[in-house]
Design an enzyme around this catalytic site. Structure first.
Site, mmCIF file in Angstrom:
data_model
loop_
_atom_site.group_PDB
_atom_site.id
_atom_site.type_symbol
_atom_site.label_atom_id
_atom_site.label_comp_id
_atom_site.label_asym_id
_atom_site.label_seq_id
_atom_site.Cartn_x
_atom_site.Cartn_y
_atom_site.Cartn_z
ATOM 1 N N THR A 5 -32.236 73.247 28.068
ATOM 2 C CA THR A 5 -33.027 73.045 26.852
ATOM 3 C C THR A 5 -32.126 73.083 25.616
ATOM 4 O OG1 THR A 5 -34.634 74.160 25.419
ATOM 5 C CG2 THR A 5 -33.531 75.540 27.020
ATOM 6 N N ASP A 6 -32.598 72.451 24.543
ATOM 7 C CA ASP A 6 -31.819 72.507 23.291
ATOM 8 C C ASP A 6 -31.793 73.913 22.710
ATOM 9 O OD1 ASP A 6 -34.462 72.629 22.388
ATOM 10 O OD2 ASP A 6 -34.254 71.051 20.881
ATOM 11 N N GLU A 7 -32.719 74.772 23.172
ATOM 12 C CA GLU A 7 -32.771 76.134 22.607
ATOM 13 C C GLU A 7 -31.514 76.939 22.919
ATOM 14 O OE1 GLU A 7 -36.380 78.357 22.774
ATOM 15 O OE2 GLU A 7 -37.608 76.561 22.672
ATOM 16 N N TYR A 51 -35.940 84.099 26.463
ATOM 17 C CA TYR A 51 -36.084 82.828 27.193
ATOM 18 C C TYR A 51 -34.812 81.990 27.083
ATOM 19 C CZ TYR A 51 -37.085 77.861 27.808
ATOM 20 O OH TYR A 51 -36.998 76.544 28.186
ATOM 21 N N LYS A 98 -32.000 80.740 29.889
ATOM 22 C CA LYS A 98 -31.712 79.326 30.172
ATOM 23 C C LYS A 98 -30.227 79.031 29.951
ATOM 24 C CE LYS A 98 -34.085 76.352 31.108
ATOM 25 N NZ LYS A 98 -34.472 75.830 32.447
HETATM 26 P P1 NAD Z 1 -43.896 75.102 32.929
HETATM 27 O O1 NAD Z 1 -43.957 76.534 32.565
HETATM 28 O O2 NAD Z 1 -45.039 74.214 32.584
HETATM 29 O O3 NAD Z 1 -43.652 74.953 34.502
HETATM 30 C C1 NAD Z 1 -42.776 75.764 35.209
HETATM 31 C C2 NAD Z 1 -43.062 75.612 36.701
HETATM 32 O O4 NAD Z 1 -42.116 76.400 37.423
HETATM 33 C C3 NAD Z 1 -44.454 76.088 37.113
HETATM 34 O O5 NAD Z 1 -45.056 75.166 37.984
HETATM 35 C C4 NAD Z 1 -44.176 77.416 37.840
HETATM 36 O O6 NAD Z 1 -45.132 77.723 38.838
HETATM 37 C C5 NAD Z 1 -42.800 77.138 38.421
HETATM 38 N N1 NAD Z 1 -42.050 78.374 38.690
HETATM 39 C C6 NAD Z 1 -41.899 79.444 37.864
HETATM 40 N N2 NAD Z 1 -41.172 80.401 38.475
HETATM 41 C C7 NAD Z 1 -40.842 79.921 39.700
HETATM 42 C C8 NAD Z 1 -40.093 80.438 40.784
HETATM 43 N N3 NAD Z 1 -39.526 81.645 40.723
HETATM 44 N N4 NAD Z 1 -39.943 79.677 41.892
HETATM 45 C C9 NAD Z 1 -40.524 78.443 41.966
HETATM 46 N N5 NAD Z 1 -41.260 77.921 40.979
HETATM 47 C C10 NAD Z 1 -41.407 78.645 39.851
HETATM 48 O O7 NAD Z 1 -42.546 74.570 32.270
HETATM 49 P P2 NAD Z 1 -42.185 73.113 31.723
HETATM 50 O O8 NAD Z 1 -42.544 73.050 30.278
HETATM 51 O O9 NAD Z 1 -42.664 72.094 32.665
HETATM 52 O O10 NAD Z 1 -40.591 73.184 31.780
HETATM 53 C C11 NAD Z 1 -39.881 72.739 32.940
HETATM 54 C C12 NAD Z 1 -38.397 72.925 32.699
HETATM 55 O O11 NAD Z 1 -37.980 72.204 31.552
HETATM 56 C C13 NAD Z 1 -38.001 74.389 32.436
HETATM 57 O O12 NAD Z 1 -36.776 74.626 33.095
HETATM 58 C C14 NAD Z 1 -37.829 74.455 30.919
HETATM 59 O O13 NAD Z 1 -36.907 75.454 30.563
HETATM 60 C C15 NAD Z 1 -37.300 73.061 30.643
HETATM 61 N N6 NAD Z 1 -37.552 72.525 29.296
HETATM 62 C C16 NAD Z 1 -38.832 72.530 28.790
HETATM 63 C C17 NAD Z 1 -39.080 71.952 27.542
HETATM 64 C C18 NAD Z 1 -40.474 71.918 26.944
HETATM 65 O O14 NAD Z 1 -40.639 71.495 25.804
HETATM 66 N N7 NAD Z 1 -41.504 72.298 27.670
HETATM 67 C C19 NAD Z 1 -38.013 71.397 26.806
HETATM 68 C C20 NAD Z 1 -36.718 71.430 27.362
HETATM 69 C C21 NAD Z 1 -36.509 71.971 28.601
HETATM 70 O O1 TDX Z 2 -49.347 79.717 18.336
HETATM 71 C C1 TDX Z 2 -48.278 79.196 17.983
HETATM 72 N N1 TDX Z 2 -48.045 79.057 16.653
HETATM 73 C C2 TDX Z 2 -46.890 78.519 16.165
HETATM 74 O O2 TDX Z 2 -46.705 78.409 14.947
HETATM 75 C C3 TDX Z 2 -47.286 78.722 18.924
HETATM 76 C C4 TDX Z 2 -47.495 78.852 20.408
HETATM 77 C C5 TDX Z 2 -46.138 78.188 18.423
HETATM 78 N N2 TDX Z 2 -45.918 78.095 17.086
HETATM 79 C C6 TDX Z 2 -44.642 77.519 16.608
HETATM 80 C C7 TDX Z 2 -43.395 78.186 17.167
HETATM 81 C C8 TDX Z 2 -42.401 77.053 17.226
HETATM 82 O O3 TDX Z 2 -41.778 76.921 15.955
HETATM 83 O O4 TDX Z 2 -44.577 76.179 17.084
HETATM 84 C C9 TDX Z 2 -43.248 75.820 17.477
HETATM 85 C C10 TDX Z 2 -43.260 75.387 18.943
HETATM 86 O O5 TDX Z 2 -43.571 76.523 19.719
HETATM 87 P P1 TDX Z 2 -43.650 76.452 21.331
HETATM 88 O O6 TDX Z 2 -44.633 75.410 21.710
HETATM 89 O O7 TDX Z 2 -43.852 77.840 21.809
HETATM 90 O O8 TDX Z 2 -42.226 75.866 21.703
HETATM 91 P P2 TDX Z 2 -40.728 76.403 21.435
HETATM 92 O O9 TDX Z 2 -40.704 77.851 21.174
HETATM 93 O O10 TDX Z 2 -40.123 75.498 20.401
HETATM 94 O O11 TDX Z 2 -40.075 76.125 22.881
HETATM 95 C C11 TDX Z 2 -40.356 74.897 23.594
HETATM 96 O O12 TDX Z 2 -39.338 73.957 23.463
HETATM 97 C C12 TDX Z 2 -38.146 74.165 24.180
HETATM 98 C C13 TDX Z 2 -40.651 75.154 25.075
HETATM 99 O O13 TDX Z 2 -41.675 76.113 25.200
HETATM 100 C C14 TDX Z 2 -39.426 75.554 25.823
HETATM 101 O O14 TDX Z 2 -39.708 75.692 27.210
HETATM 102 C C15 TDX Z 2 -38.369 74.513 25.633
HETATM 103 O O15 TDX Z 2 -37.167 74.911 26.221
#
Ligand code: NAD
Ligand code: TDX
Length: 336
Positions: free
Chosen positions: A126-128, A151, A155
């Site tokens: 992730t970019d985080e 988190y 990562k």
């Molecule tokens: P999500 O939380 O929606 O899904 C995570 C999945 O992983 C779930 O199905 C969960 O059951 C499974 N999981 C959790 N722990 C596990 C374990 N120990 N063994 C097997 N399965 C397990 O997450 P997402 O938003 O789909 O993110 C997927 C990936 O992308 C993550 O690695 C996250 O860090 C990365 N990512 C997410 C974002 C974003 O904006 N959501 C951005 C960049 C990178």
């Molecule tokens: O209730 C809220 N109010 C609010 O202001 C929530 C849930 C979030 N926020 C803000 C926090 C962040 O600035 O919105 C922005 C986005 O929040 P999230 O949806 O929690 O995302 P973020 O923390 O940016 O992280 C996400 O992007 C990178 C994903 O959850 C990660 O899994 C990914 O790696």
């Protein structure tokens, strides 16, 4: 046929990946290993469940015995590791499971991939991991890592562990670092679905701090096409940033959601800021664009409207979720 272990494929990004890629490719056999935590949902995979090139295994990536068994049984030669605990706020409430799944789980997959001599291991990062930006500048792959939340630190550890396996053992690893995703099947705890669902229910919209934190948004299908591009063409040992150059302050997105749903702005409620809240993320994706020829296909305007409409049409999907464990989490997190 490519036998690919996809982990975390019942979550938001993984399920979109599987559903999309199985429509595009008949040379991929996908073994989806998912623990079905609160974020995993087999309903997301309805389009794929009867596909002959797909099988589901309910299990934990930390379970070395199970992972070894699956590599052996399915002659796995490729891994795409989506599995993670993914929500920053939950990592602030309690970090242990984040280090267990994201770090220990990834190390189990790396060890097993090494033992079975896999041909490609893609770590979804992730970019985080880069930390937070000021007003100017973009994250490039050369930025140093400076994660700020439990988190993102977990990562970053997994991302570096994967790269270390390339450096030390020659494991063919590639790492992707993507910005914030949105789209169908995103769990309601994340900003965009939370704001859509609360608006639809005429509930307050909790905005952290001043609402001016900036995220760089990408449609989940664009992320997944990029992942497949890196999976097929990425040079091993390399990191590829993925982003669609779409920076927006949170409050702007929230107002856009309200406007689309014709709801009043007085639903907005400014609440206590997230501890350690990163101010701004913005991705430079020129490396994947120039080297591998990927570019985003969806405009933000088109894809955000599609996404909002998906939540409007799929109340059945989210109403089951928000009435269970999520309710307890919501009350604890927002105390309202
Ligand atoms: P999500 O939380 O929606 O899904 C995570 C999945 O992983 C779930 O199905 C969960 O059951 C499974 N999981 C959790 N722990 C596990 C374990 N120990 N063994 C097997 N399965 C397990 O997450 P997402 O938003 O789909 O993110 C997927 C990936 O992308 C993550 O690695 C996250 O860090 C990365 N990512 C997410 C974002 C974003 O904006 N959501 C951005 C960049 C990178
Ligand atoms: O209730 C809220 N109010 C609010 O202001 C929530 C849930 C979030 N926020 C803000 C926090 C962040 O600035 O919105 C922005 C986005 O929040 P999230 O949806 O929690 O995302 P973020 O923390 O940016 O992280 C996400 O992007 C990178 C994903 O959850 C990660 O899994 C990914 O790696």
């Amino acid at each position: 046929m490519k036998n690919i272990l996809v982990t975390g494929g019942a979550g938001f990004i993984g399920s979109n990946f599987i559903n999309h890629i199985l429509e595009e490719r008949d040379d991929y056999f996908i073994i989806n290993l998912d623990k079905l935590t609160y974020a995993g949902n087999l309903e997301n995979l309805k389009p794929s469940e009867k596909n002959k090139n797909y099988t589901f295994v309910n299990g934990d990536i930390c379970n070395s015995e199970l992972v070894n068994y699956l590599f052996e049984k399915h002659k796995i030669k490729y891994v795409i590791n989506f599995a993670a605990e993914s929500h920053v706020d939950r990592s602030i409430l309690g970090s242990e499971i984040f280090y267990r799944t994201n770090v220990v789980g990834t190390s189990v997959l790396l060890d097993t991939a090494r033992k079975f001599e896999v041909e490609k291991f893609l770590q979804v990062s992730t970019d985080e991991v880069y930390g937070s930006l000021g007003k100017e500048g973009l994250f490039t792959e050369n930025n140093s890592l400076s994660p700020n939340s439990p988190y993102s630190s977990s990562k970053a550890a997994a991302d570096l562990a994967a790269l270390s396996f390339h450096h030390t053992y020659g494991l063919p690893v590639v790492v992707t670092r993507c910005s914030n995703n949105y789209g169908p099947f995103q769990f309601p705890e994340k900003l965009i679905p939370l704001m859509i669902i609360n608006s639809l229910n005429d509930k307050k919209l909790p905005v952290y701090g001043d609402g001016m934190n900036v995220r760089d948004w990408i449609y989940v299908i664009d992320h997944n096409i990029a992942i497949n591009t890196v999976f097929e063409k990425g040079r091993v040992g390399e990191v590829y940033n993925i982003g669609a150059s779409n920076e927006m302050p949170n409050i702007e997105i929230i107002k856009l959601v309200l406007k689309h749903l014709e709801k009043p702005e007085d639903l907005i409620q400014f609440v206590k800021d997230r501890p350690g809240h990163d101010r701004r993320y913005a991705i430079d994706s020129s490396k994947i664009q120039s080297e591998l020829g990927w570019k985003p296909e969806f405009s933000f305007e088109e894809a955000i409207n599609k996404t909002i409409d998906w939540y409007v049409r799929n109340k059945d999907w989210w109403s089951k979720i928000i009435s269970g464990e999520y309710l307890k989490y919501y009350e604890k997190q927002y105390k309202m």
